[in-house]
Motif scaffolding. Structure first.
Motif, mmCIF file in Angstrom:
data_model
loop_
_atom_site.group_PDB
_atom_site.id
_atom_site.type_symbol
_atom_site.label_atom_id
_atom_site.label_comp_id
_atom_site.label_asym_id
_atom_site.label_seq_id
_atom_site.Cartn_x
_atom_site.Cartn_y
_atom_site.Cartn_z
ATOM 1 N N GLY A 244 0.840 -1.192 0.000
ATOM 2 C CA GLY A 244 0.000 0.000 0.000
ATOM 3 C C GLY A 244 0.874 1.241 0.000
ATOM 4 O O GLY A 244 2.005 1.190 0.469
ATOM 5 N N ARG A 245 0.337 2.335 -0.524
ATOM 6 C CA ARG A 245 1.123 3.575 -0.491
ATOM 7 C C ARG A 245 1.160 4.168 0.913
ATOM 8 O O ARG A 245 2.106 4.812 1.310
ATOM 9 C CB ARG A 245 0.539 4.588 -1.486
ATOM 10 N N GLN B 293 -0.443 6.694 2.485
ATOM 11 C CA GLN B 293 -0.282 8.148 2.485
ATOM 12 C C GLN B 293 -1.486 8.784 3.160
ATOM 13 O O GLN B 293 -2.370 9.301 2.492
ATOM 14 C CB GLN B 293 -0.156 8.646 1.041
ATOM 15 N N HIS C 155 -5.364 0.397 7.983
ATOM 16 C CA HIS C 155 -4.163 -0.417 7.746
ATOM 17 C C HIS C 155 -3.897 -1.367 8.911
ATOM 18 O O HIS C 155 -3.560 -2.538 8.712
ATOM 19 C CB HIS C 155 -2.933 0.490 7.566
ATOM 20 N N GLY D 285 -6.290 -5.305 -3.237
ATOM 21 C CA GLY D 285 -7.566 -4.959 -3.845
ATOM 22 C C GLY D 285 -7.373 -4.282 -5.192
ATOM 23 O O GLY D 285 -8.342 -3.922 -5.853
ATOM 24 N N ASN D 286 -6.138 -4.143 -5.609
ATOM 25 C CA ASN D 286 -5.837 -3.459 -6.867
ATOM 26 C C ASN D 286 -5.821 -4.461 -8.022
ATOM 27 O O ASN D 286 -5.041 -5.408 -8.013
ATOM 28 C CB ASN D 286 -4.480 -2.766 -6.737
ATOM 29 N N GLU E 262 -8.423 -10.578 -1.963
ATOM 30 C CA GLU E 262 -8.865 -9.226 -1.621
ATOM 31 C C GLU E 262 -8.662 -9.048 -0.110
ATOM 32 O O GLU E 262 -9.112 -9.880 0.670
ATOM 33 C CB GLU E 262 -10.356 -9.132 -1.979
ATOM 34 N N PRO E 263 -7.967 -8.004 0.322
ATOM 35 C CA PRO E 263 -7.785 -7.864 1.766
ATOM 36 C C PRO E 263 -9.096 -7.432 2.414
ATOM 37 O O PRO E 263 -9.892 -6.733 1.797
ATOM 38 C CB PRO E 263 -6.734 -6.754 1.885
ATOM 39 N N LEU F 16 -11.331 -5.107 4.163
ATOM 40 C CA LEU F 16 -11.247 -3.662 4.441
ATOM 41 C C LEU F 16 -12.310 -3.268 5.466
ATOM 42 O O LEU F 16 -13.379 -3.860 5.534
ATOM 43 C CB LEU F 16 -11.434 -2.852 3.157
ATOM 44 N N ARG G 25 -14.521 1.432 4.846
ATOM 45 C CA ARG G 25 -13.773 1.873 3.670
ATOM 46 C C ARG G 25 -13.914 3.345 3.348
ATOM 47 O O ARG G 25 -13.030 3.950 2.770
ATOM 48 C CB ARG G 25 -14.279 1.121 2.430
ATOM 49 N N TYR H 266 -11.780 5.128 6.390
ATOM 50 C CA TYR H 266 -10.420 4.623 6.542
ATOM 51 C C TYR H 266 -9.775 4.493 5.167
ATOM 52 O O TYR H 266 -9.542 3.404 4.653
ATOM 53 C CB TYR H 266 -10.449 3.271 7.260
ATOM 54 N N SER H 267 -9.497 5.611 4.581
ATOM 55 C CA SER H 267 -8.830 5.623 3.279
ATOM 56 C C SER H 267 -7.901 6.822 3.242
ATOM 57 O O SER H 267 -8.200 7.878 3.801
ATOM 58 C CB SER H 267 -9.851 5.698 2.132
ATOM 59 N N GLY H 268 -6.762 6.647 2.585
ATOM 60 C CA GLY H 268 -5.798 7.736 2.487
ATOM 61 C C GLY H 268 -6.412 8.969 1.841
ATOM 62 O O GLY H 268 -6.157 10.105 2.258
ATOM 63 N N THR H 269 -7.232 8.751 0.820
ATOM 64 C CA THR H 269 -7.872 9.878 0.130
ATOM 65 C C THR H 269 -8.679 10.733 1.112
ATOM 66 O O THR H 269 -8.606 11.959 1.102
ATOM 67 C CB THR H 269 -8.809 9.333 -0.977
ATOM 68 N N ARG I 297 -6.376 12.612 3.626
ATOM 69 C CA ARG I 297 -5.730 13.780 3.006
ATOM 70 C C ARG I 297 -6.742 14.898 2.724
ATOM 71 O O ARG I 297 -6.432 16.079 2.853
ATOM 72 C CB ARG I 297 -5.022 13.366 1.702
ATOM 73 N N ARG J 243 -12.494 -1.534 -11.320
ATOM 74 C CA ARG J 243 -12.109 -0.438 -10.422
ATOM 75 C C ARG J 243 -11.683 -0.990 -9.074
ATOM 76 O O ARG J 243 -12.260 -1.951 -8.587
ATOM 77 C CB ARG J 243 -13.288 0.529 -10.210
ATOM 78 N N GLU J 244 -10.705 -0.363 -8.480
ATOM 79 C CA GLU J 244 -10.263 -0.804 -7.168
ATOM 80 C C GLU J 244 -11.313 -0.407 -6.144
ATOM 81 O O GLU J 244 -11.850 0.701 -6.188
ATOM 82 C CB GLU J 244 -8.931 -0.112 -6.849
ATOM 83 N N VAL J 245 -11.602 -1.314 -5.226
ATOM 84 C CA VAL J 245 -12.627 -1.029 -4.225
ATOM 85 C C VAL J 245 -12.208 0.153 -3.349
ATOM 86 O O VAL J 245 -12.961 1.088 -3.121
ATOM 87 C CB VAL J 245 -12.888 -2.276 -3.363
ATOM 88 N N SER J 246 -10.998 0.100 -2.873
ATOM 89 C CA SER J 246 -10.549 1.170 -1.974
ATOM 90 C C SER J 246 -9.037 1.226 -1.986
ATOM 91 O O SER J 246 -8.362 0.204 -2.067
ATOM 92 C CB SER J 246 -11.049 0.888 -0.557
ATOM 93 N N GLU J 247 -8.521 2.430 -1.895
ATOM 94 C CA GLU J 247 -7.064 2.610 -1.860
ATOM 95 C C GLU J 247 -6.483 2.027 -0.582
ATOM 96 O O GLU J 247 -6.992 2.277 0.499
ATOM 97 C CB GLU J 247 -6.798 4.131 -1.927
ATOM 98 N N VAL J 248 -5.441 1.218 -0.722
ATOM 99 C CA VAL J 248 -4.697 0.798 0.468
ATOM 100 C C VAL J 248 -3.391 1.590 0.520
ATOM 101 O O VAL J 248 -3.111 2.305 1.410
ATOM 102 C CB VAL J 248 -4.347 -0.709 0.439
#
Lengths: 174, 174, 174, 174, 174, 174
Positions: free
Chosen positions: A7-8, A10, A16, A101-102, A118-119, A121, A124, A127-130, A133, B169-174
């Motif tokens: 995962g990034r 960010q 996580h 999940g990518n 698929e992990p 989650l 969702r 609890y997402s970086g987007t 931020r 599409r990815e479900v959610s960014e990790v």
């Protein structure tokens, strides 16, 4: 058995930690790949690889995850999708199971014969970086989405000021 | 005289064969550069360089093009436009004539003193990589746009499943 | 079955043709990887990838090797040994059998599960790139070691003058 | 004290000269970094680094700026923001003061302890690379926005024809 | 006419100044390429590109060379000899004449159609980077071989201490 | 305070563990950089970064070193010495103290203002990667120089067979 999660991060958030805890119910050890390790100082990727390594390590300690059961490894992007799996294998201990999940990551590992899941989650939407931020930029409460140690780490590196400055528009091209 | 044709060939289609046959009416040998050789596993560029080398080689054989009259060479992109011609010259036998419909490619070779011609295109609307990939994704009949040997190659590498998975599409960014 | 042979081919000599003919007795198609594709203009590696592609293609035609049974693909070195096999797989059609006398290449492919064989070599002392280049520099008869078409190619690019100039010592460092 | 100004200068215009003159009121020497040195031949970045080095050098001479008070250095982009300052330091004489209107550049230098100032901009709407390139493409009068020597340089390299050709649309993907 | 001189200039010495002055008797402008710009902090290449840019600029000013008649441009090495000329052309204003004593550089430019001349060298035994660095390491008098401004620059960056520390042997591999 | 120790660790041996334990007497946390992360499968660098990450992690656990007090991070070499420190800073949590016996590493960190100490070495003659690899190749007893968990790791990846195969001489250049 050893699992891989990339995962990034960010930044690192509560999701996580929950995912990693759940993966550790299934495998003995988990390799945590910090993706896009070479990028930082952008709105989408504000934090350096080293800052993210520290965040996840401290956050797992805060949650009493046994430190002998995970590896944290920064992984730089490479342009060639078809050699990305080999690049990952170079940098990590051997693993058998991939959590992602990518769709691209899933496809690349599947083509090389890995078992891919698929992990799990959690929450969702928040609890997402987007979302973290977005809140950092807008001044909303981002702190509730991340572990205490991540709040501390971000404050120490003056992270909110960084992301806000990066969001400014340039007055004129030089 | 030797000519150069560069294309991404994602995937090879009937138009490519027709163009190459027409070019071989004009020059003795043609160098077929497989462009963007480093990318694969994306919706716009689903196939690896090696897969595309195989497609074009098999498709030219299927169409009885004399194998001693062409070279197939994968060429990776480089970021610096102004040294791209030299990069191409490094990887290929010497050539005098360039066939390209791409304004950038035309300009770069013209500035280095090459003779550049718009390649003759056939049935441009259907015989295009964009259209073939659109049909692959939507479930439309893509097979009629490509040579038999390309259908076979794509099936062997499970190519339709690959492009469809990459489009998720990815479900959610990790 | 498809086989892979990798060599720098600096330059192509009669031994290469004999090895390829022998490999084609065993497999249906052979992929000929032109190694160290990025280097040229040195005493050890005088010729560009494109020059070598042309030499081998012309030399195989001269020896009536069926052009539909081989692929010639320039392959640049990468620094990471552990991802070199994946890099090769990216650039070539799928293959099952590797022919190499180089211990590193043998090991890398063996670790990835490939079948690896020492290629049959002929007249090893003379049919070697090292010996051909030595003769080129010293003024000895190199022509008898390479196919006619390679002599022609090297003359066209003024190759002997190139290697001799590269062997000169610089008068003084600037 | 030595200052640093970084700009893509696509192309050099009157605003650049004015900014540099103003900076030289404040510091003894100015380092002029030609940014994105590796790109050229695109609508946004039509000119090579070398062409831009020549433009700025000639334009400063035209304006009688003392040539012993500035350095002109092409600087390629690197993907890693967090090491970009070190990359700049490698290529330039030591400097203490940075002039930049770009928030990312400001942030990166500030985090490394540099003093950063917004450069004084003049006639921002017209004296901008974007506006000059827009006029070049549309056939409007771009010449009044740049120094005489830049007009001459662009004419010598056939620059207007280059940017116009690059703006053409490709007929069909090959 | 514009000439090109490329040298590593580790460090700049009196011979460089004399060569450049002599070249300026023949051409209107000279481009001074600082070669191997990416390397530094080794015994053979102790100084950074930026440090060398400063040395040559200051030394030419000290010798009253007209600053409007030369360009100083750091040039990084690239692995591919056959595209090195194009790389140089990207970074510099157009030039017609190349001054180089290096057989490889001579060959590469000659093959691309440039006029190449051996630069006039002066006092080759002493005026060489190798000799200057040897004296720096051994404690001999290196100062007489370089211009005053280079002595000053090297002292400011603590250059002698740097090269001496780099020459130490590591006690044991970690 | 956080310290940094960088080593290639080809392979991890008892000396590494002792050094790390001693460093942890002085600092709260230690970052263990696995140097030259991109190389493997050579006699000097037989093991991949991932294999070395696993070795050091397991060996520290075997010696009961508290896993919350160290970070293990693979670090690839970069060619530019003068930006290496920034590269290291990108990949690691912030640190103040550097432990290194390598003069180049010492110099680079000192120039950037870090505190640098020679690490305490133990039994330098035997506890060295060079000696361990020498014994592996010659068939001597290497096992006594490394922790039990490293013996196990090397056996699992068939490491002795790997290094021995890599030491073979190639019969003839292809």
């Amino acid at each position: 058995m050893r699992g891989l999660l990339v995962g990034r991060m960010q930044p690192v958030h509560r999701g996580h930690i929950q995912v990693i805890e759940r993966i550790l119910d299934e495998v003995e050890e988990v390799i945590i790949g910090i993706g896009s390790a070479q990028v930082s100082h952008s709105i989408k990727d504000p934090f350096t690889a080293g800052e993210r390594v520290m965040m996840i390590t401290k956050a797992l300690a805060e949650n009493n995850v046994d430190a002998s059961r995970y590896y944290v490894i920064p992984v730089q992007d490479i342009e060639c999708n078809s050699i990305w799996v080999a690049h990952m294998e170079m940098l990590t201990p051997p693993f058998e199971h991939v959590y992602s999940g990518n769709p691209l990551v899933q496809r690349l590992f599947t083509e090389k014969g890995y078992q891919v899941t698929e992990p799990p989650l959690f929450n969702r939407k928040s609890y997402s970086g987007t979302e973290v931020r977005r809140r950092m930029l807008s001044g909303d409460k981002w702190e509730e989405l991340v572990p205490q140690s991540v709040i501390k780490a971000i404050n120490e590196i003056d992270g909110i000021s960084r992301i806000k400055q990066l969001a400014r528009r340039e007055v004129s091209e030089v």
